[in-house]
Design a protein around this motif. Sequence first.
Motif, PDB file in Angstrom:
ATOM      1  N   ALA A 160      -6.948   9.123   2.962  1.00  0.00           N
ATOM      2  CA  ALA A 160      -5.823   8.369   2.102  1.00  0.00           C
ATOM      3  C   ALA A 160      -4.634   8.840   2.523  1.00  0.00           C
ATOM      4  N   LEU A 161      -4.403  10.061   3.089  1.00  0.00           N
ATOM      5  CA  LEU A 161      -3.056  10.533   3.677  1.00  0.00           C
ATOM      6  C   LEU A 161      -2.828   9.714   4.972  1.00  0.00           C
ATOM      7  N   LEU A 162      -3.787   9.215   5.942  1.00  0.00           N
ATOM      8  CA  LEU A 162      -3.624   8.379   6.835  1.00  0.00           C
ATOM      9  C   LEU A 162      -2.865   6.971   6.442  1.00  0.00           C
ATOM     10  N   ILE A 163      -3.688   6.446   5.221  1.00  0.00           N
ATOM     11  CA  ILE A 163      -3.046   5.163   4.804  1.00  0.00           C
ATOM     12  C   ILE A 163      -1.666   5.229   4.300  1.00  0.00           C
ATOM     13  N   SER A 164      -1.534   6.235   3.654  1.00  0.00           N
ATOM     14  CA  SER A 164      -0.086   6.472   2.952  1.00  0.00           C
ATOM     15  C   SER A 164       0.953   6.495   4.404  1.00  0.00           C
ATOM     16  N   TYR A 165       0.575   7.149   5.146  1.00  0.00           N
ATOM     17  CA  TYR A 165       1.513   7.478   6.448  1.00  0.00           C
ATOM     18  C   TYR A 165       1.952   6.140   7.070  1.00  0.00           C
ATOM     19  N   MET A 166       0.615   5.491   7.305  1.00  0.00           N
ATOM     20  CA  MET A 166       0.826   4.174   7.710  1.00  0.00           C
ATOM     21  C   MET A 166       1.812   3.032   6.913  1.00  0.00           C
ATOM     22  N   LEU A 167       1.463   3.067   5.532  1.00  0.00           N
ATOM     23  CA  LEU A 167       2.356   2.145   4.923  1.00  0.00           C
ATOM     24  C   LEU A 167       3.833   2.630   5.050  1.00  0.00           C
ATOM     25  N   ILE A 168       3.972   4.016   4.845  1.00  0.00           N
ATOM     26  CA  ILE A 168       5.578   4.099   4.869  1.00  0.00           C
ATOM     27  C   ILE A 168       6.023   3.946   6.058  1.00  0.00           C
ATOM     28  N   PHE A 169       5.236   4.451   7.362  1.00  0.00           N
ATOM     29  CA  PHE A 169       5.797   4.173   8.607  1.00  0.00           C
ATOM     30  C   PHE A 169       6.153   2.304   8.829  1.00  0.00           C
ATOM     31  N   GLU A 170       4.971   1.885   8.175  1.00  0.00           N
ATOM     32  CA  GLU A 170       5.434   0.291   8.532  1.00  0.00           C
ATOM     33  C   GLU A 170       6.624  -0.530   7.615  1.00  0.00           C
ATOM     34  N   ARG A 171       7.064   0.286   6.375  1.00  0.00           N
ATOM     35  CA  ARG A 171       8.186  -0.275   5.837  1.00  0.00           C
ATOM     36  C   ARG A 171       9.495   0.240   6.311  1.00  0.00           C
ATOM     37  N   ALA A 172       9.308   1.406   7.170  1.00  0.00           N
ATOM     38  CA  ALA A 172      10.572   2.155   7.733  1.00  0.00           C
ATOM     39  C   ALA A 172      10.769   1.222   9.083  1.00  0.00           C
ATOM     40  N   THR A 173       9.799   0.787   9.675  1.00  0.00           N
ATOM     41  CA  THR A 173      10.253  -0.013  10.916  1.00  0.00           C
ATOM     42  C   THR A 173      10.292  -1.260  10.629  1.00  0.00           C
TER      43      THR A 173
END
Length: 199
Positions: A35-48
């Motif tokens: 779950a933490l990995l998925i959350s990180y990927m979503l946040i990183f995708e929005r930031a980029t």
Amino acid sequence: RASTGALLRGGNVGLSPETRAMSWRQVAVIYVLLALLISYMLIFERATQPPDTVEPTTAADSLLGTDASSVTAVTFRRAGKLVRATRDDQRWRVVEPPGAQVSPDLLEATIATLTAGQASEKLSHEPESALSAYGLDAPSASVEFVMRKAPERPITVLIGARNPTRTAVYARRSDQTSIFLVGMNLSYYIDLIFDAAKP
């Protein structure tokens, strides 16, 4: 034989309750990490993601309704003083007062505030009797523009008072009754022009 039968029946032979509990803890940890990995990927995708495209200011949004290249000459008037400049080989040059050293880039920036370089907000149509509310009955300065397509019909822009938040100034074209709001940088540039033109 009993042990063999238990294995064939799928029994957990040899596994203690503590071992089974530890297995469930490991599964829970894996789910949390996933779950933490998925959350990180979503946040990183929005930031980029690239920012929303900002539409450039068009000529129609400006007070003069044209781009800067349409202006061939400009005259600034304030408190009885005058600064006149003409475009020479795509560069601005002050012709009056003689010898005045005003930067061509400053002139270009000032003209850009009233052409396609900067949008102006059209407020309303006002009669002559209502101009005092905007400081336009006695303008602080005026700018006369000679246009390439109609040099015989120059357009004068009157500069009035600041708005209540002091972020813009009121302005009015000589050929229209509309009141406009123009960024404060226009007044700032005009101050710089007259300071530079001092003998």
